[in-house]
Design a protein around this motif. Structure first.
Motif, PDB file in Angstrom:
ATOM      1  N   TRP A   8       0.838  -1.198   0.000  1.00 41.65           N
ATOM      2  CA  TRP A   8       0.000   0.000   0.000  1.00 41.65           C
ATOM      3  C   TRP A   8       0.878   1.255   0.000  1.00 41.65           C
ATOM      4  N   ALA A   9       2.032   1.158   0.641  1.00 37.18           N
ATOM      5  CA  ALA A   9       2.999   2.264   0.697  1.00 37.18           C
ATOM      6  C   ALA A   9       4.380   1.655   0.922  1.00 37.18           C
ATOM      7  N   VAL A  10       5.414   2.395   0.540  1.00 39.48           N
ATOM      8  CA  VAL A  10       6.787   1.921   0.710  1.00 39.48           C
ATOM      9  C   VAL A  10       7.659   3.059   1.215  1.00 39.48           C
ATOM     10  N   VAL A  11       8.415   2.800   2.276  1.00 43.78           N
ATOM     11  CA  VAL A  11       9.418   3.743   2.767  1.00 43.78           C
ATOM     12  C   VAL A  11      10.754   3.339   2.164  1.00 43.78           C
ATOM     13  N   GLN A  12      11.449   4.299   1.549  1.00 44.66           N
ATOM     14  CA  GLN A  12      12.743   4.013   0.946  1.00 44.66           C
ATOM     15  C   GLN A  12      13.877   4.620   1.772  1.00 44.66           C
ATOM     16  N   LEU A  13      15.001   3.895   1.815  1.00 45.81           N
ATOM     17  CA  LEU A  13      16.219   4.387   2.446  1.00 45.81           C
ATOM     18  C   LEU A  13      17.334   4.350   1.397  1.00 45.81           C
TER      19      LEU A  13
END
Length: 451
Positions: A267-272
């Motif tokens: 549904w959502a993705v946090v990127q580093l």
């Protein structure tokens, strides 16, 4: 004997200005208050220290205005671009760098130049004679800020910048996260796996947004209005604009496939993004924040894969001051009321490392040319640098002036290119082709004039 150019501030703009002027044969003194006088955001006394992101953004010089600016700076023997290329990290189509070795290398090269010296003392007043460039950036000291305000007769404009947190790689749970650049972008496998991705389902995203909105935030002084630059909004401010804002911004799930569960679309993705060459540090992309430290650790550990994360640096917020350049500066970037002083970098109202360094490049060359008795014309508005300097020195409305990244909207239109998506790509290519030819022409003319 050639007169000396004094540069106040050793950030991106001041470092590039010094390099350009010295390479034209002008002695330079860089006046840098760090580490004698510290700031909220800096950690070292190095010149050109990167305090926010470690990215110079897109390196695409055919479809992106900042990538074109990279190209122009490289063509002009720019120190910042040379050093960034030497300390490049995998980041897909972006130019990200190993921030500490980058700053150390810039500092070493400047100090090794026979015409450059560095004075580690704070400048608190505006000089009344000589040749000066003020490039003190967003963290201009209060005393110098007051001196600028007294000279210009107007209040300095101000907005706020936020910094994203940095996580230790070995505390990220890679059984939940995975390595992939969006759309697998990159020429090598290392570039195609330059980002760590942490997926969220809808329930996790909603809980994250609830916690983000409820978290303790840094409060501003009474009567102080928080104005932000849109390119560096705290994530809480984005979330306050609507619950789906982050999911369509830094947390968008497009162009990514979770190898742990490839059939399920996050549904959502946090990127580093990698923050150093060793790969031991990663910064959370787009997660600038004004949350208090305790709240940050609680909220960010809600991200799948970061539940056991340790932070090398938490986020924060600081004031960013800039002058009303369209009102105060001429097209040579000189202060109209005191033309022996030029301004460069973020204090002029450009936003971003690259834009700051580019304005330093121009200011350094213009100041050196004046000292050498060969005044330098402003580059054509069809170039990225020309468009940007035109915007801050008269193209923008002084009444509504706000910080600006370089973008194709600042360029004169290119005739004969149709609209639509394909037309937009053709138009951007036409902008960059024209800019490269005109920039090379400007550099050639400058060399002829100098000769």
């Amino acid at each position: 004997m050639t007169e000396t150019l004094h540069i106040v501030g050793g950030g991106m703009a001041g470092s590039e200005a010094a390099w350009q002027a010295a390479n034209m044969g002008v002695p330079v003194v860089i006046h840098e208050m760090r580490p004698t006088v510290e700031t909220f955001a800096h950690r070292t006394g190095h010149l050109a220290e990167m305090v926010c992101s470690n990215s110079f953004r897109s390196d695409d010089d055919e479809q992106n205005a900042v990538g074109l600016l990279h190209w122009e700076m490289r063509a002009a023997n720019g120190l910042i671009m040379q050093t960034a290329d030497a300390h490049r990290l995998p980041a897909g189509g972006a130019l990200a760098v190993d921030r500490d070795p980058f700053a150390e290398a810039v500092t070493a090269r400047l100090k090794a130049h026979p015409l450059i010296s560095v004075s580690y003392k704070e400048i608190t007043t505006l000089p009344r004679d000589g040749h000066w460039i003020i490039s003190t950036g967003p963290l201009t000291s209060g005393t110098l800020g007051e001196a600028i305000r007294a000279e210009t007769g107007a209040d300095a404009l101000a907005f706020f910048d936020a910094i994203a947190p940095i996580v230790y790689f070995d505390t990220i749970d890679m059984d939940q996260a995975w390595l992939q650049s969006r759309y697998d972008k990159g020429a090598t496998e290392e570039e195609r796996t330059a980002y760590i991705n942490c997926p969220m389902d809808r329930a996790q995203y909603d809980a994250f947004i609830d916690a983000l909105l409820a978290a303790d935030k840094t409060e501003f002084h009474e009567g102080e209005t928080a104005t932000y630059f849109d390119g560096c909004l705290p994530i809480e401010v984005m979330a306050e604009r609507g619950r789906e804002t982050l999911r369509h911004g830094p947390m968008k799930p497009v162009g990514l496939t979770n190898p742990h569960d490839p059939q399920v679309k996050p549904w959502a993705v946090v990127q580093l993004r990698r923050d150093n060459a060793l790969g031991t540090l990663y910064n959370i992309v787009g997660f600038q924040t004004k949350m208090k430290y305790g709240a940050q650790t609680d909220v960010f550990k809600m991200i799948p894969g970061l539940q056991n994360a340790s932070f090398a640096r938490l986020g924060g917020i600081h004031r960013n001051t800039f002058i009303n350049s369209p009102k105060l500066l001429d097209n040579q970037m000189r202060l109209k009321s005191a033309p022996h002083i030029r301004f460069a970098g973020q204090i002029t109202g450009v936003e971003g490392y690259v834009e700051s360094a580019a304005m330093g490049l121009l200011a350094g060359r213009m100041a050196a040319a004046q000292i050498l008795g060969a005044p330098l014309c402003t580059p054509p508005e069809t170039t990225a640098m020309g468009a940007l300097v035109n915007h801050i020195t008269g193209g923008a409305d002084a009444k509504t002036f706000q910080p600006m990244n370089v973008n194709f909207g600042l360029f004169p239109p290119v005739d004969g290119v149709k609209g639509g998506r394909r037309g937009r790509q053709d138009r951007y290519k036409a902008y960059t082709d024209r800019a490269k030819a005109d920039w090379q022409g400007w550099l050639t003319q400058q060399r002829l004039d100098a000769a």
